[in-house]
Design a protein around this motif. Structure first.
Motif, PDB file in Angstrom:
ATOM      1  N   ARG A  99       5.939  -7.453 -34.903  1.00  0.00           N
ATOM      2  CA  ARG A  99       5.253  -7.293 -33.620  1.00  0.00           C
ATOM      3  C   ARG A  99       3.834  -7.852 -33.687  1.00  0.00           C
ATOM      4  NH1 ARG A  99       7.404  -4.482 -29.655  1.00  0.00           N
ATOM      5  NH2 ARG A  99       5.364  -3.944 -28.775  1.00  0.00           N
ATOM      6  N   ALA A 100       3.150  -7.644 -34.800  1.00  0.00           N
ATOM      7  CA  ALA A 100       1.803  -8.195 -34.941  1.00  0.00           C
ATOM      8  C   ALA A 100       1.845  -9.719 -34.955  1.00  0.00           C
ATOM      9  CB  ALA A 100       1.149  -7.668 -36.217  1.00  0.00           C
ATOM     10  N   ARG A 103       2.187 -11.211 -31.609  1.00  0.00           N
ATOM     11  CA  ARG A 103       0.953 -11.145 -30.823  1.00  0.00           C
ATOM     12  C   ARG A 103      -0.132 -12.068 -31.369  1.00  0.00           C
ATOM     13  NH1 ARG A 103      -1.116  -5.216 -29.186  1.00  0.00           N
ATOM     14  NH2 ARG A 103      -2.922  -6.561 -28.681  1.00  0.00           N
ATOM     15  N   THR A 189     -10.384  -3.218 -27.067  1.00  0.00           N
ATOM     16  CA  THR A 189      -9.449  -3.429 -25.968  1.00  0.00           C
ATOM     17  C   THR A 189      -9.177  -2.107 -25.245  1.00  0.00           C
ATOM     18  OG1 THR A 189      -8.411  -5.225 -27.232  1.00  0.00           O
ATOM     19  CG2 THR A 189      -7.205  -4.388 -25.325  1.00  0.00           C
ATOM     20  N   ASP A 221      -6.853  -0.173 -32.184  1.00  0.00           N
ATOM     21  CA  ASP A 221      -6.161  -0.713 -31.007  1.00  0.00           C
ATOM     22  C   ASP A 221      -4.960   0.151 -30.605  1.00  0.00           C
ATOM     23  OD1 ASP A 221      -5.590  -2.503 -28.909  1.00  0.00           O
ATOM     24  OD2 ASP A 221      -4.091  -3.493 -30.153  1.00  0.00           O
ATOM     25  N   ASP A 225      -1.268  -2.571 -25.797  1.00  0.00           N
ATOM     26  CA  ASP A 225      -0.026  -2.889 -25.092  1.00  0.00           C
ATOM     27  C   ASP A 225      -0.057  -2.469 -23.624  1.00  0.00           C
ATOM     28  OD1 ASP A 225       1.774  -4.133 -27.032  1.00  0.00           O
ATOM     29  OD2 ASP A 225       1.642  -2.241 -28.115  1.00  0.00           O
ATOM     30  N   HIS A 232      -3.785 -11.542 -22.323  1.00  0.00           N
ATOM     31  CA  HIS A 232      -4.012 -10.926 -23.629  1.00  0.00           C
ATOM     32  C   HIS A 232      -5.217 -11.561 -24.315  1.00  0.00           C
ATOM     33  CE1 HIS A 232      -3.334  -9.575 -27.735  1.00  0.00           C
ATOM     34  NE2 HIS A 232      -3.215 -10.833 -28.123  1.00  0.00           N
ATOM     35  N   PRO A 234      -6.950 -12.098 -27.935  1.00  0.00           N
ATOM     36  CA  PRO A 234      -6.583 -11.979 -29.350  1.00  0.00           C
ATOM     37  C   PRO A 234      -7.392 -10.896 -30.058  1.00  0.00           C
ATOM     38  CG  PRO A 234      -6.773 -14.281 -28.747  1.00  0.00           C
ATOM     39  CD  PRO A 234      -7.293 -13.493 -27.573  1.00  0.00           C
ATOM     40  N   TRP A 235      -6.732 -10.283 -31.031  1.00  0.00           N
ATOM     41  CA  TRP A 235      -7.390  -9.253 -31.826  1.00  0.00           C
ATOM     42  C   TRP A 235      -8.651  -9.793 -32.497  1.00  0.00           C
ATOM     43  CZ3 TRP A 235      -1.867  -8.088 -33.501  1.00  0.00           C
ATOM     44  CH2 TRP A 235      -1.412  -6.878 -32.954  1.00  0.00           C
ATOM     45  N   ASP A 304       9.628  -3.559 -25.608  1.00  0.00           N
ATOM     46  CA  ASP A 304       8.783  -4.236 -24.620  1.00  0.00           C
ATOM     47  C   ASP A 304       9.226  -3.916 -23.196  1.00  0.00           C
ATOM     48  OD1 ASP A 304       7.080  -5.417 -26.469  1.00  0.00           O
ATOM     49  OD2 ASP A 304       8.445  -7.099 -26.788  1.00  0.00           O
TER      50      ASP A 304
END
Length: 413
Positions: A99-100, A103, A189, A221, A225, A232, A234-235, A304
């Motif tokens: 999942r990371a 993203r 975020t 974080d 989601d 989005h 980015p981290w 999701d």
């Protein structure tokens, strides 16, 4: 009635007993969470509470999670009920890594440590990095439990100047040069408590400052989601210069269920290994059965799609709160419009105090969290946090109406 000799001796001995040693100073210097106290206060029937940062329980996928627990036992009850490795179940670590990566942050299972909620991940990082007296930088205001965590570690917490979009990079660079902190803790975020999101350009500047001046970054974080509009971002962990110095904390609490107490930590290898040792000292490992159930859920359910359902409901509730505030409160009240998350940050008119208003509000069967406990240093007493996730739009409208009556009683709208 005569007292026996044995009783006299026992009484004398009791008087002679020495008290146990005192608590550690950190145990008495850090206060309990006012949010938890408010939540306890607002449990009575009929009250509409905007206080808790709680997911909506009616949106939990109870059937999917129940089936996943059944599957965890069916595949191997012995494994589900047995001790496990500290790092976490391999299949859950692989799912988190996937999942990371999806993203935009390439991640392997070996980069991930499963924790008992992301709060434990923060505790482990703090135990690994912070000595008493070390400086920790935080947004102002910031997540209350983080302040508790750093306080228990004996850190000196210093606020970074922020505006409506979060950290001011130039002010951060000046602080790092002057204070020589160990780490910066940030919720970039949909921040708790303000709901704001740090723009991509500022994230790049924060990463550059950390790399140039030497600073650990702790990126929390739990809400990423829950985006309702916009693109989005980015981290921080994905920014150039942040790769070798960022601990990214994530959670399943807001997208699956908080009762699972499942979170994760992605960190550079040396920091992650130290966090593993700290976790071994804390709880050996996170619940095996919960990890296996979550891994099965992620492998068989479209998470999701479930998140999209949650987002749609929360977006409607956020909009209902915005509409109700606009209709009820006067122009000298302020509030923001977060693009995601769970919180709206508001400010009362001049000469008002949110903590004083709370007492009146509870008498009107509505509650919120005053902003003051989230600050490091002098707070803005007019601020308050409103969570919109756990009530329907009609309930939200009624709650804001009650809040308006409470504010009128306090002498303003």
């Amino acid at each position: 009635m005569p007292v026996s000799a044995a009783a006299t001796v026992a009484a004398a001995a009791a008087k002679a007993l020495a008290p146990p040693p005192a608590f550690a100073a950190r145990a008495t210097s850090v206060e309990g969470s006012p949010v938890r106290e408010i939540l306890a206060l607002t449990q009575r029937p009929g009250i509409i509470s905007f206080a808790g940062g709680l997911p909506a329980p009616e949106l939990f996928d109870t059937e999917g999670l129940r089936a996943s627990y059944d599957a965890a036992f069916a595949v191997s009850a012995r494994r589900a009920l047995q001790y496990s490795t500290t790092e976490g179940a391999p299949e859950l670590r692989e799912a988190v890594a996937a999942r990371a990566t999806a993203r935009g942050l390439p991640t392997d299972a070996d980069d991930v440590l499963i924790t008992s909620g992301s709060q434990q991940a923060l505790t482990l990082i703090t135990a690994t990095l912070i000595e008493p007296g070390d400086v920790v930088l935080v947004e102002n205001p910031t997540y209350l439990a983080a302040l508790q965590c750093f306080g228990l570690a004996g850190a000196r917490v210093v606020p970074v100047p922020c505006d409506g979009q979060g950290i001011l990079p130039d002010a951060l660079a000046d602080l790092v040069a002057r204070e020589r902190p160990k780490l910066l803790y940030t919720v970039p975020t949909f921040q708790n408590p303000t709901g704001r999101t740090l723009p991509a350009a500022r994230r790049a500047a924060v990463a550059e400052t950390a790399a140039r001046l030497g600073l650990w970054l702790v990126e929390d974080d739990p809400y990423g989601d829950l985006r309702y509009e916009g693109s989005h971002v980015p981290w921080l962990a994905a920014q150039p210069g942040a790769e070798d110095r960022t601990a990214l904390l994530g959670s399943f609490s807001k997208i699956m269920a908080p009762g699972l107490r499942l979170g994760w930590l992605r960190a550079p290898a040396a920091l992650r290994r130290a966090a593993v040792v700290a976790k071994q000292a804390a709880d050996l490992h996170t619940s095996t059965v919960d990890q296996l159930a979550a891994a099965h859920y992620l492998a068989t359910v479209d998470l999701d799609a479930h998140i999209a359902t949650v987002r749609a409901a929360y977006r409607e509730r956020r909009d209902a709160l915005q509409t109700a505030l606009s209709r009820t409160l006067s122009a000298d009240c302020e509030w923001n419009l977060p693009a995601g998350g769970m919180f709206v940050w508001a400010r009362l008119p001049e000469d008002h105090d949110a903590t004083a208003l709370l007492k009146t509000a509870v008498a009107h069967d509505v509650a919120f969290v005053p902003g003051a406990p989230f600050y490091t240093g002098p707070p803005d007493p007019r601020t308050l946090r409103l969570s919109f996730t756990t009530h329907t739009p009609p309930e939200i409208a009624e709650g804001v109406s009650r809040l308006g009556h409470a504010l009128q009683e306090q002498g303003g709208r």
